[in-house]
Enzyme design. Structure first.
Site, short mmCIF file in Angstrom:
data_model
loop_
_atom_site.label_atom_id
_atom_site.label_comp_id
_atom_site.label_asym_id
_atom_site.label_seq_id
_atom_site.Cartn_x
_atom_site.Cartn_y
_atom_site.Cartn_z
N TYR A 1 0.83 -1.20 0.00
CA TYR A 1 0.00 0.00 0.00
C TYR A 1 0.86 1.25 0.00
O TYR A 1 2.08 1.19 0.26
CB TYR A 1 -0.95 0.01 1.20
CG TYR A 1 -0.29 0.35 2.53
CD1 TYR A 1 -0.43 1.63 3.08
CD2 TYR A 1 0.47 -0.59 3.23
CE1 TYR A 1 0.17 1.95 4.29
CE2 TYR A 1 1.07 -0.27 4.44
CZ TYR A 1 0.91 1.00 4.96
OH TYR A 1 1.51 1.33 6.14
N LYS B 1 6.68 -1.90 2.13
CA LYS B 1 5.45 -1.33 2.70
C LYS B 1 4.30 -2.31 2.46
O LYS B 1 3.50 -2.17 1.52
CB LYS B 1 5.15 0.04 2.08
CG LYS B 1 4.18 0.89 2.90
CD LYS B 1 4.15 2.31 2.39
CE LYS B 1 3.17 3.18 3.16
NZ LYS B 1 3.58 3.44 4.55
N GLU C 1 12.45 3.31 14.24
CA GLU C 1 11.51 4.33 13.78
C GLU C 1 10.34 4.33 14.75
O GLU C 1 10.48 3.88 15.89
CB GLU C 1 11.07 4.05 12.34
CG GLU C 1 10.51 2.66 12.11
CD GLU C 1 10.17 2.38 10.65
OE1 GLU C 1 10.08 3.33 9.85
OE2 GLU C 1 9.99 1.19 10.31
N LEU D 1 11.12 1.66 7.32
CA LEU D 1 10.55 2.06 6.05
C LEU D 1 11.15 3.42 5.69
O LEU D 1 11.11 4.35 6.49
CB LEU D 1 9.02 2.18 6.15
CG LEU D 1 8.33 2.59 4.85
CD1 LEU D 1 8.37 1.45 3.84
CD2 LEU D 1 6.89 3.02 5.11
#
Length: 282
Positions: free
Chosen positions: A31, A145, A177, A201
């Site tokens: 996505y 992702k 993250e 990511l």
């Protein structure tokens, strides 16, 4: 939001997921989330290039060219007349008899996109917020992702329950993250963020902020840093689509710097705002 994009067609939103869609059963899909500013899709090309990479890493054959899907998404944004918000694009491998291995027969990917209006985030950006620490229990391909977000949602829920905007993740002592954003720290005028490897990511907003830092002649180092470094930083901020730049004033109840948004973070936020403002008048 009246229309969605389904396999190249604009239709009214309805339930349309087959019980054996591999995204529904395995999270076998990818996505992207794109910010909408003044009715314009921000950094669309960068998002589509990452989508293309994610599809390649999962061996999903995209049923369209980047130019075609870009035009469809622009049209979807116009049809729904979204001025400030998000566009969500999801592609699953498609419908096939349920087996853990990938289907042998040809399977048509399922492509769906929709838009969503958002309220004003200016106060959050100006005032900043708080975060908590959570152990990073995700798999080792966070650079792709995918739809597999359960650890992220669990971490985010713990943050919400404690009145925080984010859960900052750490593998042992190393900060990676956050549950749905990238994390930057500032110490002695230098900006640090985790390198773009398989543990994070590589956020599109993250990439744009790094570019902004370079244009502002602010030194940025993409290197691992620790929880101790985070808690002793002069400033901390997170970046994500449409959130842009949000200062983090405290982590686990520990004040970062003065406990208020720092001057460098404010400078970076203003540079991002100038960039999106130019988009809105094009």
């Amino acid at each position: 939001m009246n229309q969605i994009l389904l396999n190249g067609n604009m239709i009214k939103r309805r339930s349309c997921i087959d019980i054996e869609d591999r995204g529904y059963q395995f999270g076998d899909g990818i996505y992207e989330v794109v910010g909408i500013y003044g009715g314009k899709l921000f950094l669309m090309d960068e998002h589509l290039q990452r989508l293309k990479r994610s599809a390649r890493e999962l061996s999903i054959k995209l049923p369209f060219t980047m130019a075609d899907i870009k035009q469809d998404l622009i049209e979807l944004t116009k049809v729904n007349d979204v001025i400030e918000g998000l566009l969500y694009l999801q592609i699953t491998r498609g419908v096939a008899p349920r087996t853990h291995e990938l289907p042998v027969e040809k399977v048509e990917p399922m492509v769906v996109a929709y838009t969503k209006e958002l309220g004003d985030l200016t106060e959050l950006q100006d005032m900043g917020s708080t975060a908590i620490l959570q152990e990073d229990i995700r798999w080792l391909r966070c650079d792709v992702k995918t739809l597999n977000l359960l650890p992220n949602t669990m971490a985010k829920q713990r943050a919400v329950e404690q009145g925080a905007v984010e859960a900052i993740l750490n593998r042992g002592e190393v900060v990676t993250e956050a549950s749905s954003s990238n994390v930057f720290i500032i110490k002695d005028g230098i900006v640090y963020t985790h390198p773009a490897n398989n543990f994070i990511l590589n956020g599109i907003t993250r990439q744009k902020v790094i570019q902004i830092l370079q244009e502002l002649n602010i030194l940025v180092k993409e290197v691992p840093y620790t929880v101790t470094d985070l808690l002793s930083a002069d400033e901390v901020f997170i970046t994500a689509t449409k959130l842009d730049v949000v200062p983090i004033n405290s982590v686990d109840g520990h004040d970062i710097g003065t406990g208020k948004p720092g001057m460098m973070t404010i400078q970076i936020l203003e540079a991002m705002r100038q960039l999106t403002a130019r988009l809105q008048v094009q």
